[in-house]
Design a protein around this motif. Structure first.
Motif, short mmCIF file in Angstrom:
data_model
loop_
_atom_site.label_atom_id
_atom_site.label_comp_id
_atom_site.label_asym_id
_atom_site.label_seq_id
_atom_site.Cartn_x
_atom_site.Cartn_y
_atom_site.Cartn_z
N GLY A 252 0.87 -1.19 0.00
CA GLY A 252 0.00 0.00 0.00
C GLY A 252 0.90 1.23 0.00
N THR A 253 0.67 2.14 -0.95
CA THR A 253 1.59 3.27 -1.09
C THR A 253 1.51 4.25 0.09
OG1 THR A 253 -0.06 4.44 -2.41
CG2 THR A 253 1.65 3.21 -3.61
N ASP A 254 0.46 4.12 0.92
CA ASP A 254 0.40 5.00 2.10
C ASP A 254 1.24 4.44 3.24
OD1 ASP A 254 -1.20 2.88 2.83
OD2 ASP A 254 -2.93 4.08 3.42
N GLY A 255 1.75 3.23 3.06
CA GLY A 255 2.63 2.65 4.08
C GLY A 255 1.89 1.89 5.16
N GLN A 256 0.55 1.86 5.06
CA GLN A 256 -0.21 1.14 6.07
C GLN A 256 -1.26 0.28 5.40
OE1 GLN A 256 -2.62 3.40 8.86
NE2 GLN A 256 -2.29 1.84 10.41
N ASP A 257 -1.09 -1.02 5.54
CA ASP A 257 -2.00 -1.97 4.91
C ASP A 257 -3.07 -2.41 5.91
OD1 ASP A 257 -2.91 -3.74 2.94
OD2 ASP A 257 -1.66 -5.37 3.70
N GLY A 258 -4.31 -1.97 5.68
CA GLY A 258 -5.36 -2.27 6.65
C GLY A 258 -4.96 -1.74 8.02
N PRO A 259 -5.48 -2.33 9.09
CA PRO A 259 -5.13 -1.82 10.42
C PRO A 259 -3.83 -2.45 10.95
CG PRO A 259 -6.84 -3.48 10.59
CD PRO A 259 -6.48 -3.40 9.15
N THR A 260 -2.79 -2.50 10.13
CA THR A 260 -1.51 -3.09 10.56
C THR A 260 -0.40 -2.06 10.40
OG1 THR A 260 -0.62 -3.90 8.45
CG2 THR A 260 -2.30 -5.26 9.51
N GLU A 261 0.75 -2.33 11.00
CA GLU A 261 1.85 -1.37 10.88
C GLU A 261 2.73 -1.66 9.66
OE1 GLU A 261 3.53 -4.56 13.57
OE2 GLU A 261 1.59 -3.63 13.22
N ALA A 262 2.38 -2.70 8.89
CA ALA A 262 3.15 -3.02 7.68
C ALA A 262 2.48 -2.40 6.45
CB ALA A 262 3.22 -4.53 7.52
N ALA A 263 3.30 -2.18 5.41
CA ALA A 263 2.74 -1.65 4.15
C ALA A 263 2.28 -2.78 3.24
CB ALA A 263 3.80 -0.82 3.43
N GLY A 264 2.84 -3.97 3.45
CA GLY A 264 2.51 -5.10 2.59
C GLY A 264 3.48 -6.23 2.85
N ALA A 265 3.70 -7.06 1.83
CA ALA A 265 4.60 -8.21 2.02
C ALA A 265 5.12 -8.69 0.68
CB ALA A 265 3.85 -9.34 2.73
N TRP A 266 6.20 -9.49 0.73
CA TRP A 266 6.72 -10.11 -0.50
C TRP A 266 6.80 -11.62 -0.30
CZ3 TRP A 266 11.36 -12.81 -0.20
CH2 TRP A 266 12.18 -12.54 0.91
N VAL A 267 6.65 -12.34 -1.40
CA VAL A 267 6.63 -13.81 -1.31
C VAL A 267 7.40 -14.43 -2.48
CG1 VAL A 267 4.39 -13.91 -0.14
CG2 VAL A 267 4.47 -13.95 -2.64
N MET A 268 7.79 -15.70 -2.27
CA MET A 268 8.43 -16.48 -3.32
C MET A 268 7.73 -17.84 -3.39
SD MET A 268 12.35 -15.28 -2.67
CE MET A 268 12.99 -15.64 -4.29
N PRO A 269 7.99 -18.62 -4.44
CA PRO A 269 7.24 -19.88 -4.59
C PRO A 269 7.46 -20.87 -3.44
CG PRO A 269 8.38 -19.31 -6.62
CD PRO A 269 8.86 -18.36 -5.58
N GLU A 270 8.54 -20.71 -2.71
CA GLU A 270 8.84 -21.66 -1.62
C GLU A 270 8.00 -21.40 -0.38
OE1 GLU A 270 11.26 -19.50 -2.90
OE2 GLU A 270 11.85 -20.91 -4.48
N LEU A 271 7.20 -20.34 -0.39
CA LEU A 271 6.50 -19.92 0.83
C LEU A 271 5.73 -21.06 1.52
CD1 LEU A 271 4.70 -16.79 1.84
CD2 LEU A 271 3.21 -18.71 1.42
#
Ligand SMILES: Nc1ncnc2c1ncn2[C@@H]1O[C@H](COP(=O)(O)OP(=O)(O)OP(=O)(O)O)[C@@H](O)[C@H]1O
Ligand SMILES: O=C(O)[C@H](O)CO
Length: 523
Positions: free
Chosen positions: A450-469
Motif C-alpha cells: 500500500g503506497t500509504d505505508g499502512q496496509d489495513g489496520p496493521t503497521e506493515a505496508a505489505g509483504a513479499w513472497v516467493m514460490p517456496e512460501l
C-alpha cells in the motif's frame, strides 16, 4: 531481512545502483537480492508521488516571483494567493506548497486526519510539517475516516475562506484521498449524523466509491463543485492526488471543484439498489427534492483548473524506469487492478507461469490451457487484453529478467476476525499460487504494498513472497490455509521466517492505492 531493509535509503530519491553488472547477477543468499530490489522499486514508486516531488513537478514561480505557473498556465501573483486542502496526504502537500510559495501565500486552511502531525513528527518527517508560524491553519478530524464535528468545523472554515475571495484572488486547492470525510458540510436540514449514517450504510452494503460519492455530493454544500462555487469569482487551481482507479476528478474526494453531472434520479437509483430509499430520513428527501427543482441547476466550474499531480500510474512509471536501470525488461500491465483478491492472486500465479515459460531457454512451465486461463481471467478482471498481450510479448520475447508492474485496489471479503490488509492477503495468496505451479528454472518474487505505508489496520505496508512460501511455512508448522480462512495474513507474516517478508516503510505521507511487482529471473 529487517537488517537489509534498514540500510535501504528511505523512500529512495537517489538513482538506484544497478545490481546487475556485466551480465552477472549479484546475488545474496536465498533470493535476498531480489527482495532488496523489490523493496527498492516499491520505494521508488512511492517516492515519485511524495508531496514534495509532486508539487515541484506541478508548480513553479517565475524568477521574478510575479507569476505562478501550473503546467502550461500562468497566474499573476500580487498578495492574492490563498490555499485550502483536505485529505490524508494534504499536510505534506501543504508543507511542500508553503516551502515553494513562501511569502506569496497570504492565508490557508487545511483539514487533515486526526493525529497526523504527531505521527509525522514521531516519524521524523520534517518535510511533511508546516513551518512553526505558518499562515496555514490546520484542523485535524475525521477519526477512522468518518466525518465528525472537527471535520465539520474545518469544512466551515474552508468555506468561509473561499467565500471571502474576490475576482483578483487565486485559490489553490490541495486534494487527496480521504477528502470526502474531511470536508463534510451537509445541506440543511440534513445533519452530520444523518449523513454519516447514510454513507456508513451504503458502504456496508457494498456501494462502490463512485456510488458513495454521488450521494455525498447530492447532500453537500461543498462537494460536487460546491467549493468552486463558493470561491467564485476567484480563480481556482486544484492539485489532485488520485486514490481512485482511473483518476476521475469528479469522484476523488467527491469532486469539490468539479461540476457534478449527476441528477436526483441517479441518487434515487443508488439508494434503491442498496435498499435504502424507503427508510430515508425526511431531511434527505427534502434536500433531494430541492435539488430536483433548483433553478440554478448544477454548479459551473469555468474558473477552475483541475490537475492530477499524482496517481498510481505515475508511481508505477517511476518503478518501471528504476527496474530498467537495474537491468530488467519492465512493463506496466495496469493501474486499474480491481476485483476479488482471490481472482487477482490466481491471475498473478498464472502470469508467473506463462511469463516464466518464455524467459528461460528450456521454455517449460505453461501449457496452452494456462495461457487461455490467463486471458480469461484478464477479461474477468477487465484488464485491457490487447495491450496486456502486446506488453507481455515485448518483455518476455527477448528473454532475460523481467519485472511486471501493476497497481490498483483489490477487494477482500472479510470472513474472519484476523489481522491483515489487502496487500498482505494478496501476497500470501500469490505465494500459495506460485508454490503449486511449475515455474521452470526461474527465481520468482511477488511484492504487494500500500503506497500509504499502512496496509489495513496493521503497521506493515505489505509483504513479499516467493514460490517456496507454502513449503517453508509447513516446515515451520504454519498452516497457510488456516491463516487465510480468518483473513489473518499479518499474523502469518509476523510468524513466518521471523517476519522478514513484511514490508515496513512507515507512514509515507502519500496515497495512490497499491502497487504490485512481479519479478522473474532466469537462474
Ligand atoms: N484482516 C484483514 N485482512 C485483509 N484485508 C483487510 C483486513 N482488515 C481490513 N482489511 C481491508 O483493508 C482495507 C482498509 O484498510 P486501509 O485503511 O489500508 O484501506 P482504505 O480504507 O482503502 O484506505 P487507503 O485507500 O487510505 O489505503 C479494506 O479494504 C479492508 O477490506
Ligand atoms: O475521499 C474520498 O472520497 C475517497 O478517498 C476517494 O477519493
Amino acid at each position: 531481512m529487517a537488517a537489509v531493509l534498514q540500510v535501504l535509503p528511505r523512500l529512495a530519491r537517489a538513482p538506484l545502483r544497478p545490481l546487475l553488472s556485466g551480465g552477472a547477477v549479484v546475488r545474496l543468499a536465498s533470493g535476498m537480492a531480489l527482495a532488496e530490489q523489490a523493496q527498492q522499486l516499491f520505494e521508488s514508486a512511492v517516492g515519485a508521488v511524495l508531496p514534495g516531488p509532486m508539487l515541484h513537478r506541478a508548480l513553479s514561480l517565475d524568477p521574478g516571483g510575479g507569476q505562478l505557473k501550473v503546467r502550461d498556465r500562468s497566474f499573476q501573483l500580487r498578495q492574492n494567493l490563498y490555499l485550502v486542502g483536505f485529505g490524508k496526504a494534504v499536510l505534506g502537500m501543504a508543507a511542500a506548497a508553503e516551502e515553494l510559495l513562501g511569502q506569496h501565500l497570504v492565508q490557508g486552511v487545511i483539514s487533515v486526519p486526526k493525529g497526523i502531525r504527531a505521527a509525522m513528527e514521531h516519524a521524523g518527517k520534517e518535510e511533511m510539517l508546516l513551518k512553526p508560524h505558518s499562515r496555514v491553519q490546520v484542523f485535524e478530524g475525521a477519526e477512522d475516516n468518518l466525518p465528525d464535528r472537527d471535520a465539520l468545523r474545518a469544512a466551515l472554515a474552508i468555506r468561509q475562506l473561499a467565500e471571502s475571495l474576490t475576482a483578483d484572488d487565486l485559490l489553490l486547492v490541495l486534494i487527496s484521498g480521504g477528502g470526502s470525510a474531511l470536508l463534510p458540510a451537509p445541506i440543511p436540514p440534513v445533519t452530520l449524523e444523518e449523513k454519516q449514517t447514510l454513507t456508513k450504510l451504503l458502504a456496508a452494503r457494498g456501494a462502490n466509491i463512485q456510488e458513495l460519492n454521488t450521494i455525498r455530493k447530492a447532500l453537500s454544500q461543498l462537494k460536487g463543485g460546491g467549493l468552486a462555487q463558493a470561491a467564485y469569482p476567484a480563480q481556482v487551481v486544484s492539485l489532485i492526488l488520485s486514490d481512485v482507479v482511473g483518476d476521475p476528478v469528479e469522484v476523488i474526494a467527491s469532486g469539490p471543484t468539479v461540476a457534478s453531472v449527476h441528477n436526483v434520479q441517479d441518487c434515487l437509483h443508488i439508494l434503491n439498489r442498496y435498499g435504502l430509499r424507503a427508510a430515508l430520513p425526511r431531511s434527505v428527501k427534502t434536500v433531494l427534492a430541492q435539488a430536483d427543482s433548483d433553478p440554478h441547476g448544477p454548479h459551473t466550474c469555468g474558473h477552475v483548473l483541475n490537475v492530477i499531480i499524482g496517481s498510481n500510474a505515475l508511481a508505477l512509471a517511476e518503478a518501471q524506469r528504476q527496474a530498467e536501470a537495474l537491468g530488467y525488461r519492465a512493463v506496466v500491465l495496469s493501474a486499474a487492478m480491481q476485483g476479488d483478491v482471490k481472482s487477482i492472486a490466481r491471475f498473478y500465479g498464472l502470469l508467473a507461469q506463462v511469463a516464466g515459460a518464455h524467459v528461460t531457454p528450456a521454455g517449460a512451465g505453461a501449457s496452452a490451457a494456462e495461457d487461455e486461463q490467463l486471458w480469461e481471467l484478464a477479461t474477468e478482471l477487465q484488464l485491457p487484453n490487447p495491450q496486456l498481450k502486446e506488453a507481455l510479448e515485448a518483455v518476455v520475447g527477448a528473454g532475460g529478467p523481467i519485472c511486471l508492474l501493476a497497481g490498483g485496489e483489490p477487494t477482500v471479503q472479510l470472513q474472519g476476525s484476523g489481522k491483515g490488509g489487502r496487500n498482505q492477503e494478496l501476497a500470501l495468496r500469490v505465494g500459495v499460487e506460485l508454490g503449486r505451479r511449475p515455474l521452470g528454472p526461474v527465481d520468482v518474487l511477488f511484492l504487494s504494498g500500500g503506497t500509504d505505508g499502512q496496509d489495513g489496520p496493521t503497521e506493515a505496508a505489505g509483504a513479499w513472497v516467493m514460490p517456496e512460501l507454502a513449503s517453508q511455512a509447513t516446515a515451520e508448522g504454519l498452516d497457510v490455509g488456516a491463516f487465510l480462512s480468518h483473513n489473518d495474513s499479518h499474523t502469518f507474516f509476523r510468524c513466518f521466517r521471523g517476519g522478514v517478508h513484511l514490508l515496513h516503510t512507515g507512514l509515507t505521507g502519500t496515497n495512490v492505492m497499491d502497487a504490485h511487482l512481479l519479478f522473474l529471473r532466469p537462474r
